[in-house]
Design a protein around this motif. Structure first.
Motif, short mmCIF file in Angstrom:
data_model
loop_
_atom_site.label_atom_id
_atom_site.label_comp_id
_atom_site.label_asym_id
_atom_site.label_seq_id
_atom_site.Cartn_x
_atom_site.Cartn_y
_atom_site.Cartn_z
N GLY A 163 38.18 95.12 68.76
CA GLY A 163 37.73 94.29 69.88
C GLY A 163 36.57 94.90 70.61
N PHE A 164 36.16 94.30 71.83
CA PHE A 164 35.03 94.77 72.66
C PHE A 164 35.56 95.72 73.71
CE2 PHE A 164 33.60 90.67 71.05
CZ PHE A 164 32.35 90.99 70.56
N SER A 165 34.77 96.72 73.99
CA SER A 165 35.14 97.69 75.01
C SER A 165 34.56 97.28 76.35
CB SER A 165 34.63 99.09 74.60
OG SER A 165 33.21 99.08 74.57
N LEU A 166 34.85 98.04 77.42
CA LEU A 166 34.33 97.76 78.77
C LEU A 166 32.82 97.92 78.83
CD1 LEU A 166 34.88 97.20 81.75
CD2 LEU A 166 35.26 99.68 82.06
N ARG A 167 32.34 98.81 78.04
CA ARG A 167 30.88 99.02 78.02
C ARG A 167 30.15 97.78 77.52
NH1 ARG A 167 27.82 103.76 74.51
NH2 ARG A 167 25.67 103.27 75.20
N HIS A 168 30.66 97.15 76.51
CA HIS A 168 30.03 95.93 75.98
C HIS A 168 30.02 94.83 77.03
CE1 HIS A 168 31.24 97.65 71.85
NE2 HIS A 168 29.92 97.87 72.05
N TYR A 169 31.16 94.67 77.76
CA TYR A 169 31.20 93.63 78.80
C TYR A 169 30.22 93.93 79.93
CZ TYR A 169 35.39 91.61 76.67
OH TYR A 169 36.26 91.01 75.82
N LEU A 170 30.04 95.19 80.29
CA LEU A 170 29.11 95.56 81.36
C LEU A 170 27.66 95.24 80.96
CD1 LEU A 170 28.72 96.82 84.12
CD2 LEU A 170 28.62 99.07 83.01
N ILE A 171 27.30 95.56 79.71
CA ILE A 171 25.93 95.28 79.25
C ILE A 171 25.68 93.78 79.21
CG2 ILE A 171 24.38 95.45 77.26
CD1 ILE A 171 25.64 98.17 76.66
N LEU A 193 25.11 92.46 82.79
CA LEU A 193 23.77 92.78 83.31
C LEU A 193 22.70 91.90 82.69
CD1 LEU A 193 23.98 96.71 83.41
CD2 LEU A 193 24.06 95.10 85.34
N LEU A 194 22.81 91.59 81.39
CA LEU A 194 21.83 90.71 80.75
C LEU A 194 21.87 89.30 81.33
CD1 LEU A 194 22.12 91.80 77.00
CD2 LEU A 194 20.24 92.23 78.59
N ILE A 195 23.08 88.80 81.57
CA ILE A 195 23.20 87.46 82.15
C ILE A 195 22.62 87.43 83.56
CG2 ILE A 195 24.85 85.72 82.92
CD1 ILE A 195 26.66 86.58 80.60
N LEU A 196 22.89 88.48 84.37
CA LEU A 196 22.36 88.55 85.72
C LEU A 196 20.83 88.60 85.71
CD1 LEU A 196 22.86 88.80 88.76
CD2 LEU A 196 23.02 91.30 88.45
#
Length: 611
Positions: A455-463, A466-469
């Motif tokens: 699955g995806f880690s917390l780091r992937h969700y944070l990046i 930031l891209l969406i913002l």
């Protein structure tokens, strides 16, 4: 005051009859005085009989103060040249009355021999009486040795020159008296390009017992047409002092004939260059002691031609090869003028970049010309010393590295137990191996735990957040910028047109053309260029005219040649007042009217095609 005391004495003596008689005498005296000082204009001459080319002075006297703009001298212009005018005024007071006297002294030169009548000259509301003047033919002025006081002689260095060959024209002025207000002519011919050579040279010579001061003025002349060319006589007009007074003399030289030889049929060069001697020299400067591939070398070529202008020297063509690249710069022109003539020179600088190692050999420089002394074709040559070009310092190591890499790649690959795709394309699961430091032995077995996270880690969700913002912020900024741009008024920045930057000073083409012709007829060389551009912009429009070169392109060959001659005289050491603009005025008239004049010469090959 005396008259007042006299009247009082008569009254005291009771003599009314004497008082009446004295009063009538005084009134009569005042009336006579007024009639004697009536306004009038008087004209007188310093001599009523004069000789040819002798100055005459006309004196005008006005006995009143209201003289307006002074005397009207236009009636004198038909028979006289007006050389000068001076004015003097006098005022006097007597018995309570004032008298104004105005004098004008006019210096006249009769135009011909005969009896003339100086017409009435009008000053204000009054005019003078006519005066008769007799002009007699004057004998030739000779000194005690039978020599004239002024002589003018011309000579050329070559009577039979080749086409466009240098010809030195010398004009020598011999004077044994002092000259005043001298006016010398300037040599001109439609088929000759003429310019000053050096400053005037002065010496003294004795001719038939008379010592003369000799002033020599040298010119350079380049014939532009083969055949017979006649240089018009040169003239001088000046004032001298004689025993009978000041006198104007006019002296002219004999005409000169040049038999111009065309280009010989044996001449095989691409460009015609007549010269007495042509020299060529070359140098190749190295940037360091051991030049390598890619270094810049400076190749300097110097060409000089005696008896030719630098513009007459033909241009050189430079071609690169596989061994070197050539980057020539524009040539530099120069000329040296001496009493022996002109020597034109060109200096050409070429940047040379070697592209291969070994011996660098540049091509020879060959200039073909016609030797005017030997009357044969000649060639001036120069060779450049060859130099050695070293290879680049890391060329050998790069060759060895490339060979090693090629051998390594050609070796067979070892056997692979899994995919050998590139790292960026291989899809591997993230494995996390956790090994306990403690070993549990159950039933005699060793346990080893492997944890796999697909699955995806917390780091992937944070990046991703930031891209969406960042995308949202960029979108908001773009919308705000577009709204501000629409709310601001559009400002059109337009480049000013030529009419706005340099407006025309005349209203139409006719007025501009008249101003141009007047400029040519007045020999006003500094005003020629703006007058030409003014007329050309009216005729062809601002889109076609940017410089005098555009006028050369649109007009006739004859006009182009005269414009090139004017430019040559403007940028040379020749004084601007020696330019003669009448030939250009005639050529413009012929071009605009479309009708050829009988006096126009045939169109000629120009001396400087790129001038």
């Amino acid at each position: 005051m005396v008259i007042k005391h006299y009247f009082l004495s008569l009254i005291s003596q009771n003599k009314p009859s004497r008082l009446f008689f004295s009063l009538m005498t005084t009134l009569l005296f005042i009336a006579l005085s007024s009639s004697l000082h009536a306004a009038s204009v008087t004209a007188t001459l310093n001599k009523n009989v004069a000789t040819e080319n002798e100055v005459v002075q006309l004196t005008l006297r006005a006995d009143f103060s209201d003289t307006g703009n002074g005397p009207d001298l236009s009636p004198l212009e038909r028979d006289f040249d007006i050389l000068g005018k001076s004015q003097n005024s006098q005022f006097s007071f007597n018995l309570g009355t004032s008298t104004a006297l105005n004098f004008w002294v006019v210096t006249l030169m009769p135009k011909s021999v005969g009896t003339f009548e100086i017409p009435p000259i009008k000053i204000g509301d009054h005019e003078s009486q006519p005066i008769r003047l007799t002009i007699k033919s004057s004998p030739q002025l000779l000194d005690s040795n039978g020599n004239p006081p002024v002589m003018l002689k011309t000579e050329v260095s070559e009577i039979e020159p080749y086409l466009q060959q240098e010809v030195i024209l010398s004009v020598k002025l011999y004077t044994s008296v002092a000259l005043q207000n001298a006016n010398r002519s300037v040599p001109s011919h439609p088929d000759l390009v003429i310019e000053r050579l050096t400053d005037d040279q002065m010496n003294y010579q004795t001719v038939n017992g008379t010592q003369y001061q000799v002033i020599t003025r040298d010119y350079l002349a380049f014939p532009q047409r083969s055949g017979l060319l006649t240089i018009p006589p040169q003239s001088i007009q000046a004032m001298i002092n004689t025993s009978t007074g000041r006198r104007m003399i006019k002296v002219q030289s004999e005409p000169l004939n040049l038999q111009v030889t065309p280009i010989p049929a044996s001449y095989t060069g691409d460009a015609w260059l007549p010269s007495s001697k042509v020299t060529v020299s070359t140098t190749l400067d190295k940037s360091n002691d051991a030049p390598r591939i890619g270094d810049t070398l400076i190749w300097t070529i110097n060409i000089s031609a005696k008896g030719a202008l630098p513009e007459q020297i033909p241009t050189l063509d430079f071609n690169s090869t596989r061994n070197y690249k050539l980057y020539p710069k524009p040539p530099k022109f120069d000329n040296q003028k001496t009493a022996d003539g002109v020597t034109g020179s060109q200096s050409i600088t070429v940047e040379v970049v070697p592209t291969e190692q070994g011996t660098l050999t540049l091509p020879d420089i060959n200039i073909t010309y016609w030797n005017t002394e030997t009357r044969a074709i000649s060639t001036a040559s120069a060779s450049t010393q060859a130099i050695e070009i070293a290879p680049l310092p890391n060329t050998s190591s790069k060759t060895n590295d490339a060979t090693t890499k090629k051998q390594t790649i050609n070796e067979p690959l070892p056997a692979q137990t899994r995919s050998v795709a590139p790292i960026s394309l291989a899809k591997k699961p993230v494995e996390k191996e956790v090994q306990s430091n403690q070993t549990t032995q159950e039933n005699g077995l060793d346990l080893k735990v492997l944890q796999t996270n697909d699955g995806f880690s917390l780091r992937h969700y944070l990046i991703a957040g930031l891209l969406i913002l960042a995308i949202v912020m960029l979108s908001i900024w773009t919308i705000i910028w577009l709204k501000r741009k629409k709310s601001q008024p559009e400002v059109n920045y337009q480049v000013p047109t030529l009419q706005e930057f340099a407006p025309l000073s005349t209203t139409d083409e006719q007025s501009a053309y008249r101003a141009l012709i007047e400029c040519c007829q007045q020999n006003n060389l500094p005003s020629l260029r703006p007058s030409l551009l003014e007329w050309a912009r009216h005729r062809w429009g601002d889109n076609e005219i940017r410089s005098v070169d555009d006028i050369k392109r649109l007009t006739s060959v004859h006009v182009t040649q005269l414009l090139m001659e004017a430019e040559l005289m403007l940028y040379s050491n020749n004084p601007a007042h020696e330019w003669q603009g009448q030939p250009l005025a005639d050529a413009l008239d012929e071009y605009t009217s479309g009708q050829a004049k009988p006096s126009q010469a045939s169109q000629l090959k120009t001396l400087y095609p790129n001038f």
